[in-house]
Design an enzyme around this catalytic site. Structure first.
Site, PDB file in Angstrom:
ATOM      1  CE1 TYR A 195      -3.271  -2.695   0.307  1.00 20.38           C
ATOM      2  CE2 TYR A 195      -3.156  -2.759   2.451  1.00 20.38           C
ATOM      3  CZ  TYR A 195      -3.668  -3.398   1.312  1.00 20.38           C
ATOM      4  OH  TYR A 195      -4.598  -4.347   1.484  1.00 20.38           O
TER       5      TYR A 195
ATOM      6  CG  HIS B 236      -1.075  -8.361  -0.185  1.00 20.79           C
ATOM      7  ND1 HIS B 236      -0.761  -7.142  -0.328  1.00 20.79           N
ATOM      8  CD2 HIS B 236      -2.278  -8.172  -0.674  1.00 20.79           C
ATOM      9  CE1 HIS B 236      -1.569  -6.221  -0.457  1.00 20.79           C
ATOM     10  NE2 HIS B 236      -2.676  -6.778  -0.980  1.00 20.79           N
TER      11      HIS B 236
HETATM   12  P1  NAD Z   1     -13.633  -0.042   1.026  1.00 18.75           P
HETATM   13  O1  NAD Z   1     -14.674  -0.803   0.425  1.00 18.75           O
HETATM   14  O2  NAD Z   1     -13.424  -0.008   2.646  1.00 18.75           O
HETATM   15  O3  NAD Z   1     -13.591   1.657   0.521  1.00 18.75           O
HETATM   16  C1  NAD Z   1     -12.562   2.499   1.060  1.00 18.75           C
HETATM   17  C2  NAD Z   1     -13.116   3.682   0.280  1.00 18.75           C
HETATM   18  O4  NAD Z   1     -14.223   4.229   0.956  1.00 18.75           O
HETATM   19  C3  NAD Z   1     -11.743   5.003   0.394  1.00 18.75           C
HETATM   20  O5  NAD Z   1     -12.115   5.581  -0.562  1.00 18.75           O
HETATM   21  C4  NAD Z   1     -12.532   5.534   1.737  1.00 18.75           C
HETATM   22  O6  NAD Z   1     -11.903   6.803   1.851  1.00 18.75           O
HETATM   23  C5  NAD Z   1     -13.976   5.479   1.525  1.00 18.75           C
HETATM   24  N1  NAD Z   1     -14.722   5.609   2.567  1.00 18.75           N
HETATM   25  C6  NAD Z   1     -14.475   5.002   3.893  1.00 18.75           C
HETATM   26  N2  NAD Z   1     -15.575   5.402   4.709  1.00 18.75           N
HETATM   27  C7  NAD Z   1     -16.530   6.207   4.067  1.00 18.75           C
HETATM   28  C8  NAD Z   1     -17.557   6.723   4.680  1.00 18.75           C
HETATM   29  N3  NAD Z   1     -18.178   6.552   5.526  1.00 18.75           N
HETATM   30  N4  NAD Z   1     -18.131   7.579   3.633  1.00 18.75           N
HETATM   31  C9  NAD Z   1     -17.809   7.533   2.292  1.00 18.75           C
HETATM   32  N5  NAD Z   1     -16.578   6.970   1.750  1.00 18.75           N
HETATM   33  C10 NAD Z   1     -15.740   6.004   2.819  1.00 18.75           C
HETATM   34  O7  NAD Z   1     -12.142  -0.437   0.391  1.00 18.75           O
HETATM   35  P2  NAD Z   1     -10.748  -0.706   0.745  1.00 18.75           P
HETATM   36  O8  NAD Z   1     -10.120   0.418   1.404  1.00 18.75           O
HETATM   37  O9  NAD Z   1     -10.148  -1.398  -0.482  1.00 18.75           O
HETATM   38  O10 NAD Z   1     -10.640  -1.996   1.812  1.00 18.75           O
HETATM   39  C11 NAD Z   1     -10.416  -1.885   3.135  1.00 18.75           C
HETATM   40  C12 NAD Z   1      -9.222  -2.384   3.697  1.00 18.75           C
HETATM   41  O11 NAD Z   1      -9.114  -3.880   3.309  1.00 18.75           O
HETATM   42  C13 NAD Z   1      -8.081  -1.915   3.102  1.00 18.75           C
HETATM   43  O12 NAD Z   1      -7.582  -0.500   3.303  1.00 18.75           O
HETATM   44  C14 NAD Z   1      -6.911  -3.098   3.221  1.00 18.75           C
HETATM   45  O13 NAD Z   1      -6.451  -2.659   4.714  1.00 18.75           O
HETATM   46  C15 NAD Z   1      -7.957  -4.289   3.216  1.00 18.75           C
HETATM   47  N6  NAD Z   1      -8.158  -5.016   1.988  1.00 18.75           N
HETATM   48  C16 NAD Z   1      -7.073  -5.937   1.637  1.00 18.75           C
HETATM   49  C17 NAD Z   1      -7.052  -6.575   0.468  1.00 18.75           C
HETATM   50  C18 NAD Z   1      -6.217  -8.039   0.270  1.00 18.75           C
HETATM   51  O14 NAD Z   1      -5.431  -8.198   1.090  1.00 18.75           O
HETATM   52  N7  NAD Z   1      -6.123  -8.339  -0.946  1.00 18.75           N
HETATM   53  C19 NAD Z   1      -7.926  -6.153  -0.499  1.00 18.75           C
HETATM   54  C20 NAD Z   1      -8.735  -5.187  -0.185  1.00 18.75           C
HETATM   55  C21 NAD Z   1      -8.989  -4.470   0.725  1.00 18.75           C
END
Ligand code: NAD
Length: 324
Positions: free
Chosen positions: A64, A129
């Site tokens: 990230y 990952h």
């Molecule tokens: P998410 O679905 O959580 O969406 C995040 C987006 O939504 C960001 O733009 C954030 O700023 C916004 N957001 C958050 N809260 C909000 C709200 N209340 N209102 C409006 N917008 C809002 O997707 P993500 O960040 O990709 O996934 C969450 C976490 O999961 C990642 O940060 C990571 O730590 C993990 N993740 C891991 C993998 C993997 O291991 N392959 C893949 C995806 C995500």
């Protein structure tokens, strides 16, 4: 200085690990600037508010922001100035800014680098990952045994795998001795538009692995602001998600709140990781979680949004390499 009291959030047990994770986890990918730039002050304030609101689980990766997320998260956690046992940190290995490397040698070096950036002596969970980009047989025969050694050495307490296609989890779990893997992290398969993770929950439970589900907002699809440029969804899926956000806006509802609440309904899923990059987003997501506990989900909105998303239900996108 008076220490602010930490509020309580629902905790759920992670498989057989004994860890109790807050039902909402802090996804730190936005701290690597992957959803637009975030200042260090904003990052620190977001992590602090999350922790004070009862969020005890923080997820990052060296991938990230090309290691930035780990550095920023590490600083913010240190600034909390609380005992290490009060928060749970997960990071990953095998995926980097310049590509994938799941070799035993690379992942063994990787955890040392991660611990230095995070300013920690150990992480709670270390995950391979996005394993669909590597050879799954290498994951089974080389990477997971290397992670087991790191567990024995105390660098990580538990180990897991992450990725998009659900078949990777069954492939690997069918081939490692029982009890080898502690956790899986799935993403974009447990939100209003795609609930396919539920199909494999009984299988995962039978294997005794803990289940973490990420991206309840479908990486921005289920937000008023919409997804980032790089989002891999089809134009049909993007349009349907946009239409559900508009329906919510026009009816005084909030698509992100509804989406997060939906993803919290299944208690077999230990923690839902939401990416958060501002104090406002932490406040909103914490409020949504408390409101769900107090008064349940808005059934009318859920059914309207469900109807709008029906034509694209469970539509995903390709990820990874063809496995031989
Ligand atoms: P998410 O679905 O959580 O969406 C995040 C987006 O939504 C960001 O733009 C954030 O700023 C916004 N957001 C958050 N809260 C909000 C709200 N209340 N209102 C409006 N917008 C809002 O997707 P993500 O960040 O990709 O996934 C969450 C976490 O999961 C990642 O940060 C990571 O730590 C993990 N993740 C891991 C993998 C993997 O291991 N392959 C893949 C995806 C995500």
């Amino acid at each position: 200085k008076v220490k602010k009291r930490v509020r309580k959030m629902e905790l759920r047990e992670l498989g057989r690990t004994g860890l109790k994770l807050s039902c909402v986890g802090f996804g730190a990918s936005p701290l690597g600037n992957v959803f637009g730039s975030v200042s260090e002050e904003q990052a620190n304030a977001s992590v602090r508010l999350a922790f004070q609101s009862g969020i005890n689980f923080f997820d990052t990766s060296p991938y990230y922001g090309g290691t930035l997320s780990e550095k920023v998260l590490g600083k913010a956690l240190k600034a909390l100035n609380v005992p290490r046992s009060e928060y749970i940190v997960a990071t990953k290995c095998g995926r980097y800014g310049d590509g994938f490397d799941f070799s035993a040698e690379r992942v063994t070096r990787s955890i040392e680098e991660s611990l230095e950036r995070l300013q920690l002596d150990y992480v709670d969970i270390l995950q391979c990952h996005d394993i669909e980009f590597g050879s799954l047989d290498q994951i089974v025969n080389e990477t997971i045994p290397a992670l087991q050694k790191l567990k024995e050495a105390g660098k990580t307490r538990f180990i897991g795998i992450t990725g998009l296609p659900l078949g990777i989890f069954t492939y690997v779990l069918d081939r490692v001795p029982p009890g080898t893997l502690d956790v899986i992290l799935s993403y974009c398969h447990h939100s209003i538009n795609d609930s396919t993770l539920e199909d494999i929950v009984p299988y995962l439970k039978s294997k005794g692995v803990g289940i973490i589900s990420a991206s309840p907002l479908a990486m921005g699809l289920l937000t008023e602001a919409g997804p980032p440029e790089w989002h891999p969804a089809s134009s049909d899926l993007k349009a349907a998600c946009r239409a559900s956000a508009t329906y919510c806006q026009e009816n005084g509802k909030n698509i992100s709140k509804l989406a997060l609440q939906y993803s919290l309904l299944n208690k077999e899923i230990t923690s839902v990781l939401v990416g958060m990059k501002s104090v406002e987003q932490v406040e909103e997501n914490v409020a949504a979680t408390r409101e769900l506990a107090a008064s349940g989900i808005d059934k009318e909105a859920l059914s309207e949004v469900g109807a709008i998303l029906k034509p694209v239900k469970n539509q995903s996108w390709p990820s990874g390499i063809q496995q031989s």
